[in-house]
Design a protein around this motif. Structure first.
Motif, short mmCIF file in Angstrom:
data_model
loop_
_atom_site.label_atom_id
_atom_site.label_comp_id
_atom_site.label_asym_id
_atom_site.label_seq_id
_atom_site.Cartn_x
_atom_site.Cartn_y
_atom_site.Cartn_z
N GLN A 197 0.81 -1.21 -0.02
CA GLN A 197 0.09 0.12 -0.02
C GLN A 197 0.88 1.19 0.05
OE1 GLN A 197 -2.71 -0.17 3.15
NE2 GLN A 197 -3.65 -1.85 2.48
N LYS A 198 1.98 1.31 0.50
CA LYS A 198 2.72 2.61 0.57
C LYS A 198 3.15 2.86 -0.71
CE LYS A 198 3.40 3.14 5.10
NZ LYS A 198 2.87 4.24 5.73
N PRO A 199 3.29 4.38 -1.15
CA PRO A 199 3.43 4.81 -2.50
C PRO A 199 4.74 4.28 -2.77
CG PRO A 199 2.11 6.50 -1.11
CD PRO A 199 2.42 5.23 -0.10
N ILE A 200 5.73 4.47 -1.87
CA ILE A 200 7.21 4.38 -2.27
C ILE A 200 7.34 2.90 -2.94
CG2 ILE A 200 7.65 3.56 -0.09
CD1 ILE A 200 10.44 4.80 -0.41
N PHE A 201 6.67 1.91 -2.62
CA PHE A 201 6.92 0.58 -2.88
C PHE A 201 6.05 0.45 -4.44
CE2 PHE A 201 7.79 -0.13 1.65
CZ PHE A 201 8.81 -0.71 1.46
N LYS A 202 5.30 1.36 -4.69
CA LYS A 202 4.59 1.50 -6.06
C LYS A 202 5.65 1.44 -7.21
CE LYS A 202 0.53 0.76 -4.45
NZ LYS A 202 -0.32 -0.50 -4.55
N LYS A 203 6.66 2.30 -6.75
CA LYS A 203 7.89 2.68 -7.67
C LYS A 203 8.66 1.28 -8.10
CE LYS A 203 8.44 7.43 -5.88
NZ LYS A 203 9.34 8.30 -5.16
#
Length: 648
Positions: free
Chosen positions: A346-352
Motif C-alpha cells: 500500500q505504501k506509495p514508495i513501493f509502487k515505484k
C-alpha cells in the motif's frame, strides 16, 4: 464475474482454508483431512489471478511487468522475512552441521521459487520426519509461483491468436478445459505410481488452480438466489466433509476433486448472493480478518509448530499448549501482515518499480550471501556422539556352521551391528530380510509397489525353503503400523495402517497378529526351529544427537536432565506397547520354541522410571527411534545366549 470487486466471502474462504491447514498440522481432532486447505487455496488463486488477467486483457491494459510486480509485492516480502528469521535462528542455535545444512538448502530453493521440487526429491509430506523441516510448507508457494510464470503467457498468446484468427473467446475456455482434464487425469492415475510427484509438482496440481480459472473465465453463477444459496452451502458441506473425513486417502488425485469442487461452488454461489443467513458467515469480522492475514498465518504457523515440537519435545499438543501456540502464531502473523505485507502493498514508495525490484534483489542477495558465508558452527568438544554404519544385509562368518535369519523393517536393520559383532565372536552367519509380516502391507498409494508385494513374499518363501537357518529373530516398529505415528499423539491417526492380502479387517492389530502367525508358521514349516520376537524399542522425544547437544551445549543440562527430557518414561512405554506386548507373548504361548525378547531393561535408568537415550557422552539413538551402534550393542547380554546356544 471479473473478480475485481472486494468480496468478504472469499476472505472467509481463505480463513477456512488456512485454519484447516493449521489445525491439521497441530493435530487438532476432527481435522484429519485439513491438508485439503492447500487445494482450496489453489482454487482461490486460480480464480482471482485469472479474473485479473482476463479483465486487463479485455480492456488492453495487461502488462507482464505489472502482473509480476503485484505477485512480488504479494508473495516475497513476508516470505523473505520468514526465511531470514529461520536461517538466523538455525545459525544461532544449530549444533549439528547436517541439520543446519538441510534448512539452508531448502531456504535457497525457496528463494529460487522451486521448494516443491526440492522437497519432492528429499522428503515425503506425510512422513513423521517431515515435522522437523521448518520450510516444508513453502512447497505450495513453489507450485503457485510456477503457475504464475506459465499461465499469464498462455492466456496472452491465446488472446493474440484469437484476435488474429477472429475466433470467439469461448475457445479459451475449451483450451483451459482441456488442460484441466489432462492435469486431472494425470493426477488421478499417476498418484498411484508416485504420490510424492502428484503432491508436490505443478503438472499434477495445475488442474486445482484451473478449477478457479475456469470459474473466472466462464463467469458461471446460478441465476436465482435460492440456487446461489444452495451452491454456497453445498460447497461448505463438501469442504468440511473432506476436512473432517479425509485420513486414509491417497491424496491428491481423484480425492482432491471434492474440496476443489466445494471451493468452486462456494465462490460461484457467493457471487452477488443476497442472504442474511449466509451473511452471518461471510461478514463475520473475525473470519474476514483471519482471511486477510491468511498468507502470513500460512507462512508462520508451520515454523512455530516445528520449533515447538523439536525444541520443547512436545509431540502431543494439549489444550493449553494449543491455545498458547495459536496465540503465538496469530501474534507473529498479525505483526508480519501489519508491518511487512500491508506497507509493501500500500505504501506509495513501493509502487515505484525501481524501489520494489531493488528491494527484492537486495533481500534475495543478502539472504543468499548470508547462507553461503556462515562459517560459525556451534560445536562442543564434549558433545554427544554416535556411530551409524550402513552394514550389508548379509554377513558370512568364517567357518560358519550356523545361520540366523533377521526379519523385519528398519527396527531389525538397526540390530545389524549387534548381529555382526556376536556373529564374529561365535562364527554365526546372519541375513537381514526387510519385509512386512507375511502377507501384510501398508498401502502407500503406489500400484507398482502393491503389485510387487506378492512377489516379495514369494521370494521370501523361496529363501526360507532353499537356505537353512537355525534361528530367526523378528523385530518391527510395531506401533507405527498400528497407530501410524512414530511417537503416539492423541490426535493423530494412521494414514495407512496395516492391511492383509488375504482377508479384510479394520483392525490393524488383528492383521499384525495373523501376519506374524503366518510368518512363524512359514519359518517352522521350512525348518527354523527357534524363533525370537523382539519387543518394541523405547522411543525418544526428539532426534537424540542433535537434541542432546542442544540441551547440553546451549543450556548446560546434565546427562540425567537430558535423559529426563528426551527419554520415554516406563509408564508411557507400557501404555503405548501393552497391546503389542500382549500380542507377542500370546504368540509365544501358541507355538513351541518361540520366545519373547524384551530390550527395555538394558536401557532403563537407575531409578527404573524411564529409558536412557544417552550415556556418558554417547547417544544411544541416531534419530528418535533407531538405535545407534552403541545403543544396539547394549543389548548384547540379551542376544548373546542365542548365539552361544548354537555352539552347544
Amino acid at each position: 464475474m471479473q473478480a475485481k470487486e472486494y468480496r468478504s466471502d472469499i476472505d472467509v474462504l481463505r480463513a477456512i482454508a488456512v485454519l484447516a491447514v493449521i489445525f491439521y498440522h497441530a493435530h487438532i481432532p476432527f481435522f484429519r483431512g485439513g491438508f485439503v486447505g492447500v487445494s482450496i487455496f489453489f482454487v482461490i488463486s486460480g480464480y482471482l489471478i485469472t479474473g485479473i488477467i482476463k479483465r486487463k486483457l479485455a480492456d488492453g491494459t495487461f502488462s507482464f511487468l505489472e502482473f509480476y510486480e503485484n505477485r512480488v509485492r504479494r508473495i516475497f516480502p513476508a516470505l523473505f522475512a520468514m526465511v531470514f528469521c529461520i536461517v538466523l535462528f538455525e545459525w544461532v542455535t544449530s549444533v549439528n552441521i547436517l541439520e543446519r545444512r538441510e534448512v539452508f538448502s531448502s531456504a535457497k530453493r525457496v528463494l529460487l521459487t522451486v521448494p516443491n521440487i526440492y522437497f519432492y526429491l528429499h522428503t515425503n509430506y506425510f512422513d513423521p520426519a517431515a515435522e522437523t523441516l521448518p520450510l516444508l510448507h513453502t512447497w505450495s508457494l513453489g507450485v503457485e509461483e510456477q503457475f504464475y510464470f506459465v499461465f499469464p503467457l498462455l492466456l496472452f498468446i491465446l488472446n493474440i491468436y484469437i484476435y488474429i484468427k477472429k475466433i470467439s473467446g469461448i475457445k479459451i475456455v475449451h483450451v483451459l478445459s482441456a488442460l484441466f482434464l489432462l492435469s486431472f487425469i494425470f493426477s488421478a492415475v499417476f498418484v498411484f505410481y508416485d504420490q510424492k510427484f502428484t503432491f508436490y509438482m505443478l503438472p499434477a496440481r495445475a488442474w486445482e488452480l484451473l478449477c478457479g480459472s475456469l470459474l473466472a473465465y466462464t463467469g458461471w453463477t446460478p441465476k436465482e438466489q435460492k440456487h446461489k444459496l444452495f451452491c454456497f452451502f453445498l460447497g461448505i458441506v463438501l469442504m468440511f466433509g473432506t476436512i473432517i473425513g479425509y485420513a486414509d486417502v491417497v491424496y491428491p488425485g481423484f480425492y482432491a476433486l471434492f474440496p476443489c469442487l466445494g471451493a468452486v461452488l462456494y465462490i460461484a454461489g457467493g457471487t452477488r448472493l443476497q442472504s442474511v443467513f449466509a451473511d452471518t458467515l461471510t461478514k463475520n469480522k473475525v473470519l474476514v480478518f483471519i482471511g486477510v492475514i491468511s498468507y502470513s498465518l500460512y507462512l508462520w504457523h508451520w515454523p512455530v509448530l516445528v520449533y515447538y515440537q523439536n525444541w520443547l519435545y512436545r509431540r502431543d499438543i494439549d489444550f493449553a499448549g494449543g491455545c498458547v501456540l495459536l496465540a503465538v502464531i496469530f501474534l507473529v502473523s498479525v505483526f508480519s501482515w501489519r508491518f511487512i505485507e500491508k506497507p509493501v502493498r500500500q505504501k506509495p514508495i513501493f509502487k515505484k518499480h525501481g524501489v520494489l525490484w531493488f528491494g527484492v534483489v537486495c533481500s534475495f542477495a543478502l539472504i543468499l550471501l548470508f547462507i553461503n558465508n556462515l562459517k560459525f558452527t556451534l560445536s562442543f568438544d564434549d558433545g554427544f556422539a554416535y556411530t551409524k554404519r550402513e552394514l550389508p544385509a548379509e554377513y558370512e562368518a568364517d567357518n560358519s556352521a550356523h545361520s540366523i535369519l533377521l526379519i523385519g523393517d528398519s527396527h531389525s536393520g538397526h540390530l545389524r551391528p549387534l548381529m555382526r559383532e556376536l556373529g564374529e565372536k561365535y562364527r554365526v552367519s546372519s541375513t537381514n530380510v526387510n519385509i512386512m509380516p507375511y502377507r501384510t502391507y501398508t498401502f502407500d498409494g503406489s500400484i507398482a509397489d502393491r503389485k510387487n508385494i506378492g512377489k516379495s513374499f514369494d521370494k521370501f518363501r523361496e529363501k526360507t525353503e532353499t537356505t537353512r537357518f537355525d534361528t530367526a529373530v523378528i523385530a518391527y516398529r510395531y506401533d507405527y503400523y498400528i497407530n501410524g505415528v512414530d511417537i503416539p499423539r492423541k490426535n493423530s491417526v494412521a494414514r495407512f495402517s496395516l492391511k492383509s492380502l488375504d482377508f479384510e479387517s479394520e483392525d490393524p492389530l488383528e492383521v499384525l497378529y495373523f501376519g506374524l502367525k503366518e510368518t512363524i508358521s512359514l519359518l517352522r514349516k521350512n525348518g527354523v526351529e527357534t524363533i525370537y520376537l523382539v519387543g518394541p524399542a523405547p522411543q525418544a522425544a526428539g532426534y537424540v544427537p542433535a537434541s542432546a547437544n542442544k540441551l547440553s551445549g546451549l543450556f548446560g543440562l546434565s546427562t540425567d536432565r537430558i535423559n529426563g527430557i528426551l527419554g520415554e518414561s516406563a509408564a508411557a512405554y507400557q501404555e503405548r506397547t501393552k497391546e503389542i506386548t500382549a500380542l507377542l507373548k500370546k504368540l509365544t504361548g501358541e507355538f513351541p520354541h518361540v520366545y519373547f525378547l524384551d530390550p527395555t531393561p538394558y536401557l532403563l535408568n537407575p531409578q527404573k522410571t524411564a529409558y536412557d537415550v544417552v550415556r556418558g557422552k554417547t547417544a544411544l539413538y541416531w534419530d528418535d527411534d533407531h538405535f545407534s551402534e552403541e545403543g544396539a550393542l547394549l543389548l548384547t547380554p540379551l542376544f548373546e545366549p542365542i548365539f552361544a546356544s548354537l555352539q552347544e
